[in-house]
Design a protein around this motif. Structure first.
Motif, PDB file in Angstrom:
ATOM      1  N   PRO A 144       0.846  -1.198   0.000  1.00 35.48           N
ATOM      2  CA  PRO A 144       0.000   0.000   0.000  1.00 35.48           C
ATOM      3  C   PRO A 144       0.881   1.248   0.000  1.00 35.48           C
ATOM      4  O   PRO A 144       1.983   1.230   0.573  1.00 35.48           O
ATOM      5  CB  PRO A 144      -0.802  -0.107   1.302  1.00 35.48           C
ATOM      6  N   ASP A 145       0.410   2.308  -0.671  1.00 35.92           N
ATOM      7  CA  ASP A 145       1.156   3.555  -0.801  1.00 35.92           C
ATOM      8  C   ASP A 145       2.425   3.424  -1.626  1.00 35.92           C
ATOM      9  O   ASP A 145       3.380   4.195  -1.446  1.00 35.92           O
ATOM     10  CB  ASP A 145       1.485   4.157   0.577  1.00 35.92           C
ATOM     11  N   ILE A 146       2.413   2.452  -2.524  1.00 38.35           N
ATOM     12  CA  ILE A 146       3.569   2.330  -3.422  1.00 38.35           C
ATOM     13  C   ILE A 146       3.529   3.472  -4.432  1.00 38.35           C
ATOM     14  O   ILE A 146       2.451   3.903  -4.863  1.00 38.35           O
ATOM     15  CB  ILE A 146       3.547   0.955  -4.141  1.00 38.35           C
ATOM     16  N   ALA A 147       4.711   3.993  -4.794  1.00 36.80           N
ATOM     17  CA  ALA A 147       4.795   5.035  -5.820  1.00 36.80           C
ATOM     18  C   ALA A 147       4.809   4.378  -7.193  1.00 36.80           C
ATOM     19  O   ALA A 147       5.126   3.191  -7.327  1.00 36.80           O
ATOM     20  CB  ALA A 147       6.049   5.864  -5.629  1.00 36.80           C
ATOM     21  N   ILE A 148       4.474   5.184  -8.209  1.00 35.86           N
ATOM     22  CA  ILE A 148       4.361   4.644  -9.551  1.00 35.86           C
ATOM     23  C   ILE A 148       5.687   4.090 -10.062  1.00 35.86           C
ATOM     24  O   ILE A 148       5.743   3.021 -10.669  1.00 35.86           O
ATOM     25  CB  ILE A 148       3.788   5.715 -10.501  1.00 35.86           C
TER      26      ILE A 148
ATOM     27  N   ARG B 115      -1.968   2.585 -19.541  1.00 33.08           N
ATOM     28  CA  ARG B 115      -3.347   2.243 -19.870  1.00 33.08           C
ATOM     29  C   ARG B 115      -4.049   1.445 -18.784  1.00 33.08           C
ATOM     30  O   ARG B 115      -5.095   1.878 -18.285  1.00 33.08           O
ATOM     31  CB  ARG B 115      -3.409   1.481 -21.200  1.00 33.08           C
ATOM     32  N   PRO B 116      -3.508   0.292 -18.409  1.00 36.00           N
ATOM     33  CA  PRO B 116      -4.201  -0.472 -17.371  1.00 36.00           C
ATOM     34  C   PRO B 116      -4.328   0.287 -16.065  1.00 36.00           C
ATOM     35  O   PRO B 116      -5.363   0.210 -15.399  1.00 36.00           O
ATOM     36  CB  PRO B 116      -3.342  -1.723 -17.213  1.00 36.00           C
ATOM     37  N   LEU B 117      -3.324   1.072 -15.704  1.00 32.53           N
ATOM     38  CA  LEU B 117      -3.381   1.815 -14.450  1.00 32.53           C
ATOM     39  C   LEU B 117      -4.493   2.851 -14.492  1.00 32.53           C
ATOM     40  O   LEU B 117      -5.284   2.982 -13.540  1.00 32.53           O
ATOM     41  CB  LEU B 117      -2.029   2.496 -14.177  1.00 32.53           C
ATOM     42  N   ASN B 118      -4.591   3.572 -15.611  1.00 30.42           N
ATOM     43  CA  ASN B 118      -5.644   4.579 -15.715  1.00 30.42           C
ATOM     44  C   ASN B 118      -7.033   3.957 -15.686  1.00 30.42           C
ATOM     45  O   ASN B 118      -7.955   4.524 -15.092  1.00 30.42           O
ATOM     46  CB  ASN B 118      -5.466   5.420 -16.983  1.00 30.42           C
ATOM     47  N   LEU B 119      -7.141   2.780 -16.302  1.00 37.79           N
ATOM     48  CA  LEU B 119      -8.432   2.108 -16.253  1.00 37.79           C
ATOM     49  C   LEU B 119      -8.815   1.791 -14.813  1.00 37.79           C
ATOM     50  O   LEU B 119      -9.956   2.008 -14.388  1.00 37.79           O
ATOM     51  CB  LEU B 119      -8.412   0.818 -17.084  1.00 37.79           C
TER      52      LEU B 119
ATOM     53  N   LEU C  99     -10.901   1.380  -8.685  1.00 40.44           N
ATOM     54  CA  LEU C  99     -10.378   0.211  -7.988  1.00 40.44           C
ATOM     55  C   LEU C  99      -9.085   0.584  -7.277  1.00 40.44           C
ATOM     56  O   LEU C  99      -8.629  -0.110  -6.378  1.00 40.44           O
ATOM     57  CB  LEU C  99     -10.141  -0.939  -8.979  1.00 40.44           C
ATOM     58  N   LEU C 100      -8.522   1.713  -7.714  1.00 39.82           N
ATOM     59  CA  LEU C 100      -7.307   2.254  -7.110  1.00 39.82           C
ATOM     60  C   LEU C 100      -7.530   3.724  -6.847  1.00 39.82           C
ATOM     61  O   LEU C 100      -8.292   4.386  -7.557  1.00 39.82           O
ATOM     62  CB  LEU C 100      -6.131   2.157  -8.087  1.00 39.82           C
TER      63      LEU C 100
ATOM     64  N   ARG D  85      -3.168   3.140  -3.745  1.00 33.12           N
ATOM     65  CA  ARG D  85      -3.850   2.294  -2.773  1.00 33.12           C
ATOM     66  C   ARG D  85      -5.042   1.637  -3.428  1.00 33.12           C
ATOM     67  O   ARG D  85      -5.618   2.173  -4.356  1.00 33.12           O
ATOM     68  CB  ARG D  85      -4.395   3.141  -1.611  1.00 33.12           C
ATOM     69  N   LEU D  86      -5.444   0.485  -2.902  1.00 36.85           N
ATOM     70  CA  LEU D  86      -6.666  -0.148  -3.373  1.00 36.85           C
ATOM     71  C   LEU D  86      -7.862   0.489  -2.686  1.00 36.85           C
ATOM     72  O   LEU D  86      -7.796   0.852  -1.516  1.00 36.85           O
ATOM     73  CB  LEU D  86      -6.667  -1.644  -3.042  1.00 36.85           C
ATOM     74  N   THR D  87      -8.959   0.619  -3.430  1.00 35.19           N
ATOM     75  CA  THR D  87     -10.236   0.931  -2.792  1.00 35.19           C
ATOM     76  C   THR D  87     -10.833  -0.389  -2.314  1.00 35.19           C
ATOM     77  O   THR D  87     -10.288  -1.457  -2.577  1.00 35.19           O
ATOM     78  CB  THR D  87     -11.210   1.553  -3.801  1.00 35.19           C
ATOM     79  N   GLU D  88     -11.981  -0.295  -1.655  1.00 33.08           N
ATOM     80  CA  GLU D  88     -12.636  -1.529  -1.218  1.00 33.08           C
ATOM     81  C   GLU D  88     -12.984  -2.411  -2.420  1.00 33.08           C
ATOM     82  O   GLU D  88     -12.776  -3.620  -2.396  1.00 33.08           O
ATOM     83  CB  GLU D  88     -13.910  -1.217  -0.411  1.00 33.08           C
ATOM     84  N   ALA D  89     -13.518  -1.767  -3.480  1.00 38.44           N
ATOM     85  CA  ALA D  89     -13.880  -2.529  -4.678  1.00 38.44           C
ATOM     86  C   ALA D  89     -12.640  -3.188  -5.283  1.00 38.44           C
ATOM     87  O   ALA D  89     -12.686  -4.342  -5.735  1.00 38.44           O
ATOM     88  CB  ALA D  89     -14.550  -1.619  -5.703  1.00 38.44           C
TER      89      ALA D  89
END
Lengths: 155, 155
Positions: free
Chosen positions: A63-67, A83-87, A93-94, A109-113
DNA sequence: GCCTCATGTCAACTATATTGACTTGAGGAT
DNA sequence: ATCCTCAAGTCAATATAGTTGACATGAGGC
């Protein structure tokens, strides 16, 4: 994204064995496919695929990893990550926010979803492993781990 | 074709483990990569890649296979097979001739050059397996096979 | 001569990656 | 303030690996 994956040797092809280790070689191939088959099908239903899962998997465990760090771990270029990250961000989801001290980097970070999807996809993979380990018992599982570690470190 | 593959987690990333089986899950990933790394590098030097190797591997073990049967085993469309197959024919790593009785189908065979490349590429993969099996001994190897079979048949 | 079947080919599309070049936005240093 | 650096974002071109769909070819079978 990905179409529901084709038959693609759903039935392990029976080929003549030219070498003693051919069976093992083919098992690695079909083992990988067996582990990822259900996870990929689940991800496809969510409109996601393997790269998205890889991102979710890593962020769940960092969690809290940088790009930049994420790029390093995934071993892909930032353009390929884009692309996948923006999606995943669009689909919420992030989340990304700037670091309090290091304002230059963005923290993911991840959201709950996102957590839910990561869990379910990874669970399909873990379930395949779990059943196999149960079938062969603890000593077989230990052997499997030992072999995989040796191969993984074969650089 | 393929560029020399990137670092891509050459060093197994150390991620927090959220579940007991996360380590095994990651080992499957890195194990696959460890097995194919040197083979892919060798193939790239020859201007070939994984799909070409898959074709060579199957034809080596099924001499005189027809194109339709090859498509079945590889689990891809004939259009997807077309490019890599034609490259292998052009480079004279494969030959095709019409069957004596079944003139409709074409039979594929490896040339000597094709056999050499198939052997060397597959040897890189078998070598990774061989070293790992030696390190863990016969019982570990048997455990590995048992687990992989169980996972492979997890449909 | 027609039908079928295996193969071959053309086109359009998707997804996943690459490299290279450039922009943006935030801090740091002088 | 201005300049430099660094993380991130974006644009373009390219490669690879696959998909569907449509249609052509060539060899037998009837």
């Amino acid at each position: 994204m990905a179409k529901t994956s084709q038959a693609a040797g759903l039935h392990r092809a029976s080929l003549a064995k030219l070498h003693e280790l051919d069976a093992a070689l083919e098992l690695m191939y079909y083992g990988w496919r067996g582990m990822t088959l259900k996870a990929d099908a689940y991800l496809a239903k969510q409109g996601l695929s393997r790269p998205h899962h890889r991102i979710l998997y890593v962020v769940a465990r960092r969690p809290d990893i940088a790009i930049g760090a994420l790029i390093e771990i995934l071993g892909i270029s930032k353009q390929a990550l884009n692309r996948p990250l923006n999606l995943l961000l669009e689909r919420k989801l992030l989340t990304s926010k700037r670091s309090p001290e290091q304002h230059r980097s963005k923290l993911l970070r991840l959201t709950e979803a996102g957590r839910r999807i990561e869990q379910r996809a990874s669970d399909h993979e873990r379930q395949a492993l779990r059943e196999a380990f149960e079938r062969v018992g603890a000593s077989g599982a230990a052997g499997w781990m030992g072999v995989m570690e040796a191969i993984a470190d074969n650089n």
